[in-house]
Design a protein around this motif. Structure first.
Motif, PDB file in Angstrom:
ATOM      1  N   ASN A   1      47.471   0.846  21.329  1.00  0.00           N
ATOM      2  CA  ASN A   1      47.900   1.466  20.069  1.00  0.00           C
ATOM      3  C   ASN A   1      48.092   2.969  20.218  1.00  0.00           C
ATOM      4  OD1 ASN A   1      47.925  -0.941  18.632  1.00  0.00           O
ATOM      5  ND2 ASN A   1      45.795  -0.743  17.963  1.00  0.00           N
ATOM      6  N   ALA A   2      47.152   3.612  20.918  1.00  0.00           N
ATOM      7  CA  ALA A   2      47.259   5.055  21.107  1.00  0.00           C
ATOM      8  C   ALA A   2      48.508   5.412  21.900  1.00  0.00           C
ATOM      9  CB  ALA A   2      46.004   5.581  21.807  1.00  0.00           C
ATOM     10  N   TYR A   3      48.752   4.656  22.976  1.00  0.00           N
ATOM     11  CA  TYR A   3      49.953   4.915  23.783  1.00  0.00           C
ATOM     12  C   TYR A   3      51.217   4.624  22.980  1.00  0.00           C
ATOM     13  CZ  TYR A   3      53.449   4.490  27.455  1.00  0.00           C
ATOM     14  OH  TYR A   3      54.580   4.637  28.212  1.00  0.00           O
ATOM     15  N   TRP A   4      51.209   3.548  22.227  1.00  0.00           N
ATOM     16  CA  TRP A   4      52.370   3.155  21.419  1.00  0.00           C
ATOM     17  C   TRP A   4      52.728   4.245  20.406  1.00  0.00           C
ATOM     18  CZ3 TRP A   4      56.106  -0.287  21.496  1.00  0.00           C
ATOM     19  CH2 TRP A   4      56.788  -0.613  20.328  1.00  0.00           C
ATOM     20  N   ARG A   5      51.729   4.804  19.759  1.00  0.00           N
ATOM     21  CA  ARG A   5      51.984   5.871  18.778  1.00  0.00           C
ATOM     22  C   ARG A   5      52.478   7.145  19.464  1.00  0.00           C
ATOM     23  NH1 ARG A   5      50.555   5.592  13.628  1.00  0.00           N
ATOM     24  NH2 ARG A   5      49.417   3.768  12.870  1.00  0.00           N
ATOM     25  N   ARG A   6      51.948   7.439  20.646  1.00  0.00           N
ATOM     26  CA  ARG A   6      52.397   8.621  21.378  1.00  0.00           C
ATOM     27  C   ARG A   6      53.857   8.458  21.817  1.00  0.00           C
ATOM     28  NH1 ARG A   6      49.765  12.514  24.474  1.00  0.00           N
ATOM     29  NH2 ARG A   6      48.093  12.236  22.951  1.00  0.00           N
ATOM     30  N   ALA A   7      54.216   7.254  22.255  1.00  0.00           N
ATOM     31  CA  ALA A   7      55.579   7.007  22.722  1.00  0.00           C
ATOM     32  C   ALA A   7      56.557   6.793  21.581  1.00  0.00           C
ATOM     33  CB  ALA A   7      55.593   5.784  23.644  1.00  0.00           C
ATOM     34  N   ASN A   8      56.031   6.392  20.407  1.00  0.00           N
ATOM     35  CA  ASN A   8      56.905   6.125  19.255  1.00  0.00           C
ATOM     36  C   ASN A   8      56.338   6.822  18.019  1.00  0.00           C
ATOM     37  OD1 ASN A   8      58.743   3.772  20.433  1.00  0.00           O
ATOM     38  ND2 ASN A   8      56.617   3.294  21.000  1.00  0.00           N
ATOM     39  N   PRO A   9      56.475   8.141  17.930  1.00  0.00           N
ATOM     40  CA  PRO A   9      55.858   8.892  16.833  1.00  0.00           C
ATOM     41  C   PRO A   9      56.381   8.512  15.453  1.00  0.00           C
ATOM     42  CG  PRO A   9      57.367  10.284  18.089  1.00  0.00           C
ATOM     43  CD  PRO A   9      57.195   9.040  18.860  1.00  0.00           C
ATOM     44  N   GLU A  10      57.511   7.829  15.399  1.00  0.00           N
ATOM     45  CA  GLU A  10      58.077   7.468  14.100  1.00  0.00           C
ATOM     46  C   GLU A  10      57.459   6.200  13.511  1.00  0.00           C
ATOM     47  OE1 GLU A  10      60.193   5.032  17.112  1.00  0.00           O
ATOM     48  OE2 GLU A  10      59.475   7.108  16.982  1.00  0.00           O
ATOM     49  N   VAL A  11      56.669   5.443  14.319  1.00  0.00           N
ATOM     50  CA  VAL A  11      56.130   4.180  13.823  1.00  0.00           C
ATOM     51  C   VAL A  11      55.049   4.432  12.780  1.00  0.00           C
ATOM     52  CG1 VAL A  11      56.644   2.982  15.974  1.00  0.00           C
ATOM     53  CG2 VAL A  11      54.392   4.018  15.641  1.00  0.00           C
ATOM     54  N   GLN A  12      54.915   3.482  11.858  1.00  0.00           N
ATOM     55  CA  GLN A  12      53.988   3.646  10.743  1.00  0.00           C
ATOM     56  C   GLN A  12      52.735   2.768  10.887  1.00  0.00           C
ATOM     57  OE1 GLN A  12      54.523   5.956   8.265  1.00  0.00           O
ATOM     58  NE2 GLN A  12      56.246   6.527   9.613  1.00  0.00           N
TER      59      GLN A  12
END
Length: 335
Positions: A28-39
């Motif tokens: 989750n942390a990596y996903w948010r870092r790679a996709n800052p637009e996700v909610q």
């Protein structure tokens, strides 16, 4: 968002459960870092107990958990994982299983969805007890293999692999193999690229594909109550350097060959010859781990003359060549 439920009961091994939570949290942390637009997070992972109360691990650690109000509530998950318990014998397994059996009805429903069901270590025995693995391939912790085979003969046990997939069912070996299983689930649910990144971030070796090299015969002598077989095992251990034929062993203990084979199969689920091969390879592993002896000397010490044939046997039983095994397990090698 992918919802993952980890089913567990009291006496679970904390490291296995928390390991999954950590892997999916890092995702989750990596996903948010790679996709800052996700909610929202990529994974939502929860521990589930049979009564909704906290799970008390084998070390007495209480881990918060939720319950299932109805069996069909499990269908909201995208994957289900069965946690493992601290199990060293059948009595401990039965104690864990008795608390886990209330999950069997929800698991049967979830199996109809064709979504991933995963288990590792002693959790694979629980999954086998549900009947869902009948006719399928699976793996479990190597030192519970004999108990697994005796109780779940309808399941094809594969100890040559660390993670085994058969349809929607994904199983793994001992406790720390949960990390490899977690990577496998990440790949199934979110793709190979994310799984590869997690392997690098968390230092999880993606090429750790077999548990055979980790197997040891240290527990074998106490795994049955047949005094004759026990005496033969001890005698074999003392005479590894000799050429031991079945006729010689039978004569040494004044027993017929057929009787000796039958007693070995009943006690150890294998023949005297295959047991002796494993014993010799186990001793060779010990020498590779603790000495710098040449392979030719080791082969002689374990009762073989042909280095080539022994090397083939060693690879067959460990998935590694003797040289690769020494490089992996001899802590002094290369210092």
């Amino acid at each position: 968002m992918k919802k993952i439920l980890i089913l567990a009961a009291n006496n679970s091994v904390a490291g296995g459960l928390v390991g999954f939570l950590d892997v999916f949290s890092f995702c989750n942390a990596y996903w948010r870092r790679a996709n800052p637009e996700v909610q929202e997070d990529l994974f939502h992972c929860q521990l589930v107990s049979h009564d909704g109360r906290a799970i008390v691990t084998n070390q007495g650690i209480a881990l918060p958990a939720v319950g299932l109000e109805r069996p069909e509530d499990i269908l909201a998950a995208d994957a289900v994982i069965l946690g493992s318990a601290f199990v060293t014998n059948k009595a401990e397994f039965q104690a864990y299983l008795s608390e886990f059996e209330s999950f069997f009805a929800p698991l049967a429903l979830f199996a109809l969805s064709d979504k991933p069901i995963a288990a590792y270590c002693s959790g694979t025995l629980v999954l086998a007890a549900s009947g869902l693995l009948d006719g399928r391939q699976a793996t479990t912790v190597w030192w519970l293999a004999e108990m697994f085979q005796r109780n779940f003969s309808r399941v094809q046990l594969r100890l040559d692999k660390l993670v085994v997939s058969d349809g929607q069912f994904h199983t793994a070996g001992a406790t720390t193999s949960n990390l490899s299983l977690a990577l496998h689930l990440v790949q199934l649910l979110a793709g190979e690229q994310l799984a590869s990144q997690m392997a690098k971030i968390l230092l999880i070796d993606p090429n750790r594909i077999s548990q055979q090299a980790f197997m040891s015969m240290a527990l074998d002598l106490d795994s049955h109550k047949d005094t004759l077989v026990g005496r033969v095992q001890q005698w074999m251990q003392k005479h590894l350097t000799q050429t031991l034929l079945l006729d010689d062993i039978a004569a040494q203990f004044a027993v017929g060959k057929r009787t000796l084979i039958r007693r070995f199969k009943q006690a150890l689920n294998e023949t005297p010859a295959s047991y002796l091969q494993r014993m010799r390879v186990d001793e060779a592993k010990r020498l590779l781990e603790t000495t710098e002896l040449a392979l030719e000397e080791i082969v002689t010490r374990v009762g073989y003359e042909d280095v080539s044939s022994f090397r083939k046997l060693f690879i067959q039983l460990t998935s590694l060549s003797p040289r690769a095994y020494r490089q992996k397990f001899n802590t002094r090698h290369g210092q």
